[in-house]
Each structure stands twice: as C-alpha cells, then as structure tokens.
Design an enzyme around this catalytic site. Sequence first.
Site: not given
Ligand code: AMP
Length: 121
Positions: A31-32, A87, A95, A100-102
């Site tokens: 994650d960035i 989420n 977002e 995607h799975m964290h």
């Molecule tokens: P969510 O709220 O579950 O949709 O989280 C989206 C996640 O994607 C966030 O934790 C961001 O930091 C991550 N994210 C967004 N853009 C990138 C990217 N280019 N590379 C890696 N992670 C990203």
Amino acid sequence: MSAECIFCKIVRGEIPSKKIYEDEDVFAFHDIRPVAPVHFLIVPKQHIPSMYEANMVHHQALGKMLALAGGLAQQEGADEGFRTIINTGRVGHQEVYHVHMHVLGGPEPLGPMIVRKQRGA
Ligand code: AMP
Ligand code: ZN
C-alpha cells in the site's frame, strides 16, 4: 479491465508498484500509504468494482486472495498475527473501486477493529 482504474493500471505495469506476488489471477503489492508496519493489498487481476459485483464467476481469484494472505503476511514479517480488510461502498469507506484486500500486521497489536462509540455519545 478498466482503462482508467488505478489498480488495473498497476496490474498492467502502467503505474509502478512494489509488487510482492503475482500469478494468473491475482496481484499483491505494498500500500502506498501504509497504516501499519506491514500493509499490502491483494487484488484480483480482473476488474471487479466492489464486493457487491463479486459472484461465483470470480471464486478462483477471491479464494486465492484469502489462501495467499497468511503466507505473504509471514513473508513480509507479520508472523504474530495480521488483519484482512475488504472495504465496500460508501459505508465501508471504499476509496478505490477495484476489489482489494488489505493485509495489515504489527509487530505491535493493531488495536480494536472498530472503535466502539461511547454510550450516549
Ligand atoms: P480503500 O479505502 O479500501 O479503497 O483503500 C484504498 C487503498 O489503496 C488505500 O490504503 C491507498 O493508500 C491505496 N492506494 C491508492 N493508490 C495506490 C497506489 N498507486 N499504490 C498502492 N496503494 C495505493
Ligand atoms: Zn480495475
């Protein structure tokens, strides 16, 4: 595949990422904006906007996301526990609209999943 989707672009290599795993169905990368010492994402390569659109057609990739989480967490240094989060939608605070799975890990405990609201607050 979605032309504009940021995670589709990462899967295609059009946006750089710190990749930790890839096969024909899934892609995993850091994650960035990490919120824990270990924080990476596992995504299906196929564009699925959210878990509302996921169904049995996607079971292989979705199953792999879970099946890979423990091994990758251990590989990344989370060997005393981790948390997986997907989420979904507005209420789930999603977002990026590509499933995607964290995977989040310590070494310090992550704390409660959701902070309980004070009674009457
Ligand atoms: P969510 O709220 O579950 O949709 O989280 C989206 C996640 O994607 C966030 O934790 C961001 O930091 C991550 N994210 C967004 N853009 C990138 C990217 N280019 N590379 C890696 N992670 C990203
Ligand atoms: Zn996508």
